[in-house]
Design an enzyme around this catalytic site. Structure first.
Site, PDB file in Angstrom:
ATOM      1  CD  GLU A   1      28.886  54.799  37.711  1.00 51.93           C
ATOM      2  OE1 GLU A   1      29.773  53.926  37.800  1.00 51.93           O
ATOM      3  OE2 GLU A   1      28.347  55.107  36.625  1.00 51.93           O
TER       4      GLU A   1
ATOM      5  CB  SER B   1      41.879  39.418  34.251  1.00 50.39           C
ATOM      6  OG  SER B   1      40.916  40.429  34.315  1.00 50.39           O
TER       7      SER B   1
ATOM      8  CD  GLN C   1      42.777  41.934  41.670  1.00 55.79           C
ATOM      9  OE1 GLN C   1      42.564  42.228  40.487  1.00 55.79           O
ATOM     10  NE2 GLN C   1      42.917  42.836  42.606  1.00 55.79           N
ATOM     11  N   GLY C   2      41.829  36.991  42.697  1.00 54.54           N
ATOM     12  CA  GLY C   2      40.510  36.510  43.102  1.00 54.54           C
ATOM     13  C   GLY C   2      39.908  37.410  44.169  1.00 54.54           C
TER      14      GLY C   2
ATOM     15  CD  GLU D   1      43.663  46.317  40.083  1.00 54.14           C
ATOM     16  OE1 GLU D   1      43.226  46.129  41.228  1.00 54.14           O
ATOM     17  OE2 GLU D   1      43.116  45.886  39.064  1.00 54.14           O
TER      18      GLU D   1
ATOM     19  CB  SER E   1      35.231  40.810  41.595  1.00 52.30           C
ATOM     20  OG  SER E   1      36.017  41.943  41.465  1.00 52.30           O
TER      21      SER E   1
HETATM   22  C1  LIG Z   1      38.335  44.594  32.416  1.00 50.88           C
HETATM   23  C2  LIG Z   1      38.006  44.078  33.797  1.00 50.88           C
HETATM   24  C3  LIG Z   1      38.880  43.220  34.442  1.00 50.88           C
HETATM   25  C4  LIG Z   1      38.589  42.745  35.730  1.00 50.88           C
HETATM   26  N1  LIG Z   1      39.465  41.857  36.307  1.00 50.88           N
HETATM   27  C5  LIG Z   1      39.245  41.434  37.570  1.00 50.88           C
HETATM   28  C6  LIG Z   1      40.152  40.518  38.198  1.00 50.88           C
HETATM   29  O1  LIG Z   1      41.134  40.076  37.593  1.00 50.88           O
HETATM   30  N2  LIG Z   1      39.902  40.129  39.470  1.00 50.88           N
HETATM   31  C7  LIG Z   1      38.838  40.595  40.164  1.00 50.88           C
HETATM   32  O2  LIG Z   1      38.716  40.235  41.343  1.00 50.88           O
HETATM   33  N3  LIG Z   1      37.924  41.435  39.603  1.00 50.88           N
HETATM   34  C8  LIG Z   1      38.113  41.862  38.319  1.00 50.88           C
HETATM   35  N4  LIG Z   1      37.206  42.713  37.704  1.00 50.88           N
HETATM   36  C9  LIG Z   1      35.992  43.093  38.434  1.00 50.88           C
HETATM   37  C10 LIG Z   1      35.944  44.543  38.887  1.00 50.88           C
HETATM   38  O3  LIG Z   1      36.801  44.781  39.975  1.00 50.88           O
HETATM   39  C11 LIG Z   1      34.473  44.860  39.237  1.00 50.88           C
HETATM   40  O4  LIG Z   1      33.728  44.702  38.045  1.00 50.88           O
HETATM   41  C12 LIG Z   1      34.300  46.258  39.757  1.00 50.88           C
HETATM   42  O5  LIG Z   1      34.911  46.423  41.006  1.00 50.88           O
HETATM   43  C13 LIG Z   1      32.797  46.632  39.873  1.00 50.88           C
HETATM   44  O6  LIG Z   1      32.106  45.660  40.609  1.00 50.88           O
HETATM   45  P1  LIG Z   1      30.789  44.940  40.043  1.00 50.88           P
HETATM   46  O7  LIG Z   1      31.070  44.486  38.636  1.00 50.88           O
HETATM   47  O8  LIG Z   1      30.383  43.932  41.043  1.00 50.88           O
HETATM   48  O9  LIG Z   1      29.697  46.080  39.939  1.00 50.88           O
HETATM   49  P2  LIG Z   1      28.775  46.628  41.139  1.00 50.88           P
HETATM   50  O10 LIG Z   1      29.635  46.973  42.312  1.00 50.88           O
HETATM   51  O11 LIG Z   1      27.657  45.679  41.352  1.00 50.88           O
HETATM   52  O12 LIG Z   1      28.239  47.965  40.516  1.00 50.88           O
HETATM   53  C14 LIG Z   1      27.126  47.992  39.572  1.00 50.88           C
HETATM   54  C15 LIG Z   1      26.845  49.447  39.240  1.00 50.88           C
HETATM   55  O13 LIG Z   1      26.444  50.146  40.434  1.00 50.88           O
HETATM   56  C16 LIG Z   1      27.275  51.272  40.660  1.00 50.88           C
HETATM   57  N5  LIG Z   1      27.520  51.436  42.099  1.00 50.88           N
HETATM   58  C17 LIG Z   1      27.886  50.483  42.985  1.00 50.88           C
HETATM   59  N6  LIG Z   1      28.038  51.007  44.224  1.00 50.88           N
HETATM   60  C18 LIG Z   1      27.782  52.338  44.112  1.00 50.88           C
HETATM   61  C19 LIG Z   1      27.781  53.440  45.030  1.00 50.88           C
HETATM   62  N7  LIG Z   1      28.110  53.260  46.326  1.00 50.88           N
HETATM   63  N8  LIG Z   1      27.479  54.681  44.554  1.00 50.88           N
HETATM   64  C20 LIG Z   1      27.160  54.868  43.240  1.00 50.88           C
HETATM   65  N9  LIG Z   1      27.135  53.860  42.320  1.00 50.88           N
HETATM   66  C21 LIG Z   1      27.440  52.618  42.741  1.00 50.88           C
HETATM   67  C22 LIG Z   1      28.582  50.928  39.944  1.00 50.88           C
HETATM   68  O14 LIG Z   1      29.307  52.095  39.604  1.00 50.88           O
HETATM   69  C23 LIG Z   1      28.084  50.195  38.717  1.00 50.88           C
HETATM   70  O15 LIG Z   1      27.656  51.102  37.728  1.00 50.88           O
HETATM   71  C24 LIG Z   1      37.430  43.168  36.406  1.00 50.88           C
HETATM   72  C25 LIG Z   1      36.518  44.016  35.749  1.00 50.88           C
HETATM   73  C26 LIG Z   1      36.789  44.461  34.456  1.00 50.88           C
HETATM   74  C27 LIG Z   1      35.795  45.343  33.773  1.00 50.88           C
END
Ligand SMILES: Cc1cc2nc3c(=O)[nH]c(=O)nc-3n(C[C@H](O)[C@H](O)[C@H](O)COP(=O)(O)OP(=O)(O)OC[C@H]3O[C@@H](n4cnc5c(N)ncnc54)[C@H](O)[C@@H]3O)c2cc1C
Length: 418
Positions: free
Chosen positions: A402, A186, A151-152, A269, A154
Site C-alpha cells: 500500500e 529479524s 535492525q531495530g 535495504e 519498527s
Molecule cells: C519478513 C519481515 C521482516 C521484518 N524485519 C524487520 C527488522 O528486522 N527490523 C525492523 O525494524 N522491522 C522489520 N519488519 C517490520 C516491517 O518494517 C513492518 O512490518 C512494515 O514497515 C509495516 O509496518 P507495520 O507492520 O507496523 O504495519 P502498519 O504500518 O501498522 O500497517 C498496517 C496496514 O495498514 C496499511 N497502511 C499503513 N499506512 C498506510 C497509508 N498511509 N496508506 C495506506 N495504507 C496504509 C499497511 O499497508 C498495512 O496493510 C519486518 C517485517 C517483515 C514482514
C-alpha cells in the site's frame, strides 16, 4: 536503457563466471530444489526475509554462514562487500558491476552476498555518516563476519509511519539510557549488534527528534522474545530495553538528526540489486519439476492446462521484474535517484514472488498441504508449501505494498494526497 554488456562489463562477467566455476565448492552450490523457498521467503529480494529462512532451517545459503575458506577467497577480491570503496576493504564496483556480480552468483547458486545486514545496510551507512572511530571499530568486524547485526527500527505502533517511534534515549553523562520496545526484529536471537533509532527529543517535530545508535547487544537490560510465525519458524523477535546504556560515541551522525541517517540505511535495504535473477531461477526450477514429474500423481500439470499457462505467465513476469531492476541500476548509474521507479520494482517483484508461490501450490494440488519434508507425500521436500507460507511477509517487509502504491500514485503519477 542499455541492455547488453559493454566490452569491459562482458570481461568482468567472464571473470566472475570463471571464478565461480573454479572456486565455488560443490557443497555451497544451491540445488534446484533449494532455490524455491529461499527466494519466496525473501532471500533474493529483501535482506530481512532470508534470516527467517535460515531460522526455519531451509537450505538457503548465506555468506555469513559460509566456510571461512570461501569467505577468504571473496575477501581477496573485495567481493565480500562489492559496493564498499576499496579503502574500506570492498571492491569499489560500479552499480552495473554489482548487478553483474549478483546475477552471476545467483545463476551459479552461490551464497547470497547481499543478505548480510552488516555488509548491505549498516556498513554503507557508516561509510557515509560514521566517525573514523566507528568505521575502524566496525567495518573490519563486518568484513570478517564477526559482527552479526539486527535492525531495530519498527515498533508496535510504528511501522509504515516509522517517524512516530516512541523508544526513548535520554542523555546521562557519557551515555544515553534507552527504554522502550522494538518488534519484528529479524535475527535478534543471533545478533551481537543492533543499529537502531530512538527518540531523543520528544518536543521536536517527529522527524527531528530521532537519533541513530549502534548498540552492543550484550549490554545489560536487553530482552529478546521470539515471535513464532505460521511456518513454525521464529525468525522475528520483540526486543525490550530496560535502562540500557549506550555510550554517546555510538551515535551515528548528529543527535536528533538520525532520521536522515536511518532513511539512508533503508535506501540501501531496498536497492535489491540483482534479485530478479533469483526470481527467474525459481520459476525455472518449477518448470523443471513440472517436466520431471509430468506423469506423477503429485503434479496437476497434465490434467490442468491452466497451470501450464500460469507457469508461462510467471516466466514472462520474471523477465519484466528483471527489466524493472535494470531500469533502477541504469538510472542510478546516470546519477538519477529512482523514486517511484524503486517502488514499482519492489511492488512488482514481491507480489510476483507470492504469485509464483501460488502457482507452485496449484501445480501440486492437494499435495501442497503436506508439510513433512521426509514424507513421500511431500512434493519437492515440502518446499512449495513452506515457500507459500513464507512468501506472505514479502509484501510487508521493507515497506508495504500500500505504501509503495501511495508513492507511485503521488510521486510517480502526480495524484493528490487525499
Ligand atoms: C519478513 C519481515 C521482516 C521484518 N524485519 C524487520 C527488522 O528486522 N527490523 C525492523 O525494524 N522491522 C522489520 N519488519 C517490520 C516491517 O518494517 C513492518 O512490518 C512494515 O514497515 C509495516 O509496518 P507495520 O507492520 O507496523 O504495519 P502498519 O504500518 O501498522 O500497517 C498496517 C496496514 O495498514 C496499511 N497502511 C499503513 N499506512 C498506510 C497509508 N498511509 N496508506 C495506506 N495504507 C496504509 C499497511 O499497508 C498495512 O496493510 C519486518 C517485517 C517483515 C514482514
Amino acid at each position: 536503457m542499455r541492455l547488453s554488456d559493454t566490452v569491459e562489463e562482458a570481461r568482468f562477467r567472464a571473470e566472475v563466471r570463471e571464478f565461480l566455476q573454479n572456486e565455488l565448492p560443490a557443497e555451497l552450490r544451491r540445488k534446484p530444489s533449494e532455490i524455491l523457498q529461499g527466494e519466496l521467503s525473501g532471500g533474493g529480494i529483501e535482506a530481512r526475509g532470508r534470516l527467517e529462512a535460515r531460522a526455519g532451517g531451509v537450505g538457503f545459503q548465506l555468506l555469513s554462514g559460509a566456510p571461512a575458506e570461501w569467505r577468504r577467497k571473496l575477501t581477496e577480491r573485495g567481493w565480500v562487500a562489492p559496493s564498499w570503496p576499496k579503502e574500506y576493504g570492498g571492491a569499489g564496483l560500479t552499480l552495473v558491476e554489482q548487478l553483474i556480480l549478483n546475477e552471476e552468483f545467483a545463476e551459479a547458486g552461490a551464497p547470497q552476498m547481499t543478505g548480510d545486514m552488516g555488509i548491505s545496510m549498516v556498513g554503507p551507512t557508516l561509510i557515509l555518516y560514521g566517525s573514523e572511530e566507528q568505521r575502524a571499530e566496525h567495518l573490519p568486524k563486518i568484513l570478517r563476519g564477526e559482527a552479526l547485526w539486527c535492525q531495530g527500527f519498527s515498533e508496535p505502533g510504528s511501522g509504515s509511519d516509522l517517524a512516530s517511534l516512541q523508544t526513548r534515549a535520554v542523555r546521562d553523562g557519557d551515555d544515553f539510557v534507552i527504554n522502550g520496545q522494538k518488534i519484528w526484529t529479524s535475527n535478534a536471537q543471533n545478533a551481537n549488534w543492533m543499529f537502531m533509532l530512538a527518540r531523543t527529543d520528544s518536543e521536536a517535530p517527529k522527524h527531528r527528534g530521532i537519533t541513530y545508535f549502534l548498540l552492543d547487544f550484550s549490554s545489560p537490560g536487553i530482552t529478546v522474545q521470539p515471535l513464532v510465525q505460521m511456518s513454525g519458524a521464529a525468525g522475528f523477535n520483540q526486543v525490550f530495553f530496560d535502562n540500557v546504556r549506550v555510550p554517546a560515541k555510538n551515535v551515528v551522525g548528529e543527535v536528533n538528526r538520525g532520521w536522515y541517517v536511518g532513511t539512508t540505511t533503508l535506501d540501501f535495504e531496498r536497492s535489491g540489486i540483482g534479485s530478479a535473477v533469483g526470481v527467474r531461477k525459481t520459476v525455472e526450477s518449477l518448470i523443471r519439476w513440472a517436466k520431471e514429474h509430468a506423469e506423477s500423481d503429485q503434479s496437476t500439470t497434465a490434467r490442468n492446462p491452466l497451470v501450464r499457462y500460469e507457469l508461462v505467465d510467471r516466466y514472462i513476469e520474471a523477465t519484466v521484474a528483471r527489466m524493472l531492476s535494470y531500469r533502477i541500476v541504469d538510472m542510478q548509474s546516470r546519477g538519477m535517484i529512482p523514486n517511484a521507479e524503486a517502488s514499482i520494482a519492489k511492488l512488482f517483484s514481491t507480489e510476483l514472488t507470492q504469485r509464483i508461490a501460488r502457482t507452485a501450490m496449484k501445480m501440486v494440488g492437494l499435495y501442497g498441504l503436506a508439510w513433512d519434508r521426509e514424507s513421500s507425500y511431500s512434493p519437492s521436500r515440502a518446499e512449495y508449501s513452506r515457500g507459500y507460507v513464507n512468501s506472505v511477509g514479502q509484501t510487508i517487509a521493507g515497506g508495504t505494498s500500500e505504501i509503495q502504491r501511495n508513492i507511485i500514485a503521488q510521486r510517480g503519477l502526480g495524484m493528490p494526497r487525499d
